[in-house]
Design an enzyme around this catalytic site. Sequence first.
Site, PDB file in Angstrom:
ATOM      1  N   GLY A  57       0.833  -1.191   0.000  1.00 25.74           N
ATOM      2  CA  GLY A  57       0.000   0.000   0.000  1.00 25.74           C
ATOM      3  C   GLY A  57       0.872   1.247   0.000  1.00 25.74           C
ATOM      4  O   GLY A  57       2.009   1.234  -0.487  1.00 25.74           O
ATOM      5  N   ILE A  59       2.427   2.816   2.465  1.00 32.15           N
ATOM      6  CA  ILE A  59       3.672   2.694   3.221  1.00 32.15           C
ATOM      7  C   ILE A  59       4.610   1.694   2.556  1.00 32.15           C
ATOM      8  O   ILE A  59       5.795   1.970   2.360  1.00 32.15           O
ATOM      9  CB  ILE A  59       3.383   2.283   4.676  1.00 32.15           C
ATOM     10  CG1 ILE A  59       2.558   3.360   5.378  1.00 32.15           C
ATOM     11  CG2 ILE A  59       4.685   2.031   5.438  1.00 32.15           C
ATOM     12  CD1 ILE A  59       2.071   2.965   6.749  1.00 32.15           C
ATOM     13  N   THR A  71       5.953  -2.924  11.767  1.00 34.61           N
ATOM     14  CA  THR A  71       5.486  -1.610  12.211  1.00 34.61           C
ATOM     15  C   THR A  71       3.994  -1.473  11.917  1.00 34.61           C
ATOM     16  O   THR A  71       3.459  -0.367  11.969  1.00 34.61           O
ATOM     17  CB  THR A  71       6.254  -0.476  11.500  1.00 34.61           C
ATOM     18  OG1 THR A  71       6.091  -0.606  10.082  1.00 34.61           O
ATOM     19  CG2 THR A  71       7.734  -0.520  11.840  1.00 34.61           C
ATOM     20  N   SER A  72       3.345  -2.583  11.622  1.00 31.93           N
ATOM     21  CA  SER A  72       1.927  -2.562  11.262  1.00 31.93           C
ATOM     22  C   SER A  72       1.059  -2.877  12.468  1.00 31.93           C
ATOM     23  O   SER A  72       0.697  -1.978  13.222  1.00 31.93           O
ATOM     24  CB  SER A  72       1.674  -3.547  10.118  1.00 31.93           C
ATOM     25  OG  SER A  72       0.324  -3.511   9.722  1.00 31.93           O
ATOM     26  N   ARG A  73       0.746  -4.155  12.689  1.00 33.22           N
ATOM     27  CA  ARG A  73      -0.038  -4.578  13.843  1.00 33.22           C
ATOM     28  C   ARG A  73       0.499  -5.916  14.323  1.00 33.22           C
ATOM     29  O   ARG A  73       0.757  -6.830  13.522  1.00 33.22           O
ATOM     30  CB  ARG A  73      -1.523  -4.698  13.498  1.00 33.22           C
ATOM     31  CG  ARG A  73      -2.236  -3.373  13.236  1.00 33.22           C
ATOM     32  CD  ARG A  73      -2.272  -2.498  14.482  1.00 33.22           C
ATOM     33  NE  ARG A  73      -2.957  -1.231  14.264  1.00 33.22           N
ATOM     34  CZ  ARG A  73      -2.366  -0.113  13.872  1.00 33.22           C
ATOM     35  NH1 ARG A  73      -1.068  -0.111  13.609  1.00 33.22           N
ATOM     36  NH2 ARG A  73      -3.068   1.010  13.744  1.00 33.22           N
ATOM     37  N   GLU A  91      -0.320  -2.944  24.777  1.00 33.36           N
ATOM     38  CA  GLU A  91       0.470  -1.721  24.861  1.00 33.36           C
ATOM     39  C   GLU A  91      -0.102  -0.829  25.947  1.00 33.36           C
ATOM     40  O   GLU A  91      -1.322  -0.669  26.017  1.00 33.36           O
ATOM     41  CB  GLU A  91       0.476  -1.001  23.517  1.00 33.36           C
ATOM     42  CG  GLU A  91       1.130  -1.803  22.396  1.00 33.36           C
ATOM     43  CD  GLU A  91       1.141  -1.063  21.051  1.00 33.36           C
ATOM     44  OE1 GLU A  91       0.697   0.115  21.009  1.00 33.36           O
ATOM     45  OE2 GLU A  91       1.571  -1.663  20.063  1.00 33.36           O
ATOM     46  N   HIS A 148       5.831   1.730  19.848  1.00 33.06           N
ATOM     47  CA  HIS A 148       4.810   2.141  18.866  1.00 33.06           C
ATOM     48  C   HIS A 148       4.981   3.605  18.462  1.00 33.06           C
ATOM     49  O   HIS A 148       4.094   4.443  18.623  1.00 33.06           O
ATOM     50  CB  HIS A 148       3.398   1.897  19.405  1.00 33.06           C
ATOM     51  CG  HIS A 148       2.395   1.707  18.304  1.00 33.06           C
ATOM     52  ND1 HIS A 148       1.217   1.022  18.482  1.00 33.06           N
ATOM     53  CD2 HIS A 148       2.381   2.106  16.999  1.00 33.06           C
ATOM     54  CE1 HIS A 148       0.519   1.011  17.348  1.00 33.06           C
ATOM     55  NE2 HIS A 148       1.221   1.657  16.435  1.00 33.06           N
TER      56      HIS A 148
END
Length: 318
Positions: free
Chosen positions: A154, A156, A235-237, A266, A285
């Site tokens: 996408g 990113i 760095t996504s989920r 988190e 994060h």
Amino acid sequence: MRTCLILDDYQQAALALADWGRIADRVAVSAIAEHIPDRETLRARIDQAEILVIMRERTPFPAALLERLPRLKLLVTSGMRNLAIDVASARSRGVTVCGTESSPTPPTELTWALILGLARHVVPESRNLRDGGPWQSTIGSDLAGATLGILGLGKIGTRVAEIARAFGMRVIAWSPNLDEARAAAAGVERAASKEALLEASDVVTIHLVLGERTRGLLGEAELRRMRRGAVLVNTSRAPIVDQVALVRALEAGWIAGAGLDVFETEPLPADSPFRRLPNVLALPHLGYVSRNNYRTFFTQAVEDIEAWLAGSPIRELG
């Protein structure tokens, strides 16, 4: 006078990075810096607010919490997607949910901070230098000529690919919906399968949206397919990767290391293995945390509140 609370303002930056004075004659705005994980404590702190401004998924708003906030009328989240909000429940209770824009630049840059940090062992070498440890204790990995595998092409992922080419890397990509035309337009090779990408890559970086098809996408079988000298960057989920399997992979040496900016819980619990594993470069994060992004988030939060006060909400979440 209406009441607005800004939640999880960790850096105490929200009030300084937007002109809240635009609504000061109609709304009393204040911020809470600390994270409040206990739902009952949270409810007691926010139950008088008619407007809440929240940062990403730091504090979830499920139906069980929303139903206990009868005064709440407007919920503004940073970003235009927040799976931690039960939007349907909010709407059924007359709560308007709005979002803000978010730039792909900060998470792209942080992805490369993690990749470079892992490749050149930046953290352990810096720690050794500060603590009087050995001078040059590691040998860095070259990015030029290495293969970067991108899961999710996408906004990113495409930007990450552009930078990889500047480093002289071969770039391959895969996602459930990626076709040859889109891969070619981004200047990357389309991997025949997820498994083929994992087997061919020296660095695997994740840029997928979390959903039913991507939850647990990388489990033990997939992690075992990676090269022993490869690193994984997320760095996504966090739930896109089976976290138990990832710990095993790092402990057993199935992969060389991981760069992680996202976690299932988190802030990260004190006893999490990701805090102690020597081959993990972990950050709290920070992917979207940049001055320009924050300025956009909070400026547009003010705009969302102004529009709602005028009876014409903007940027509503569907």
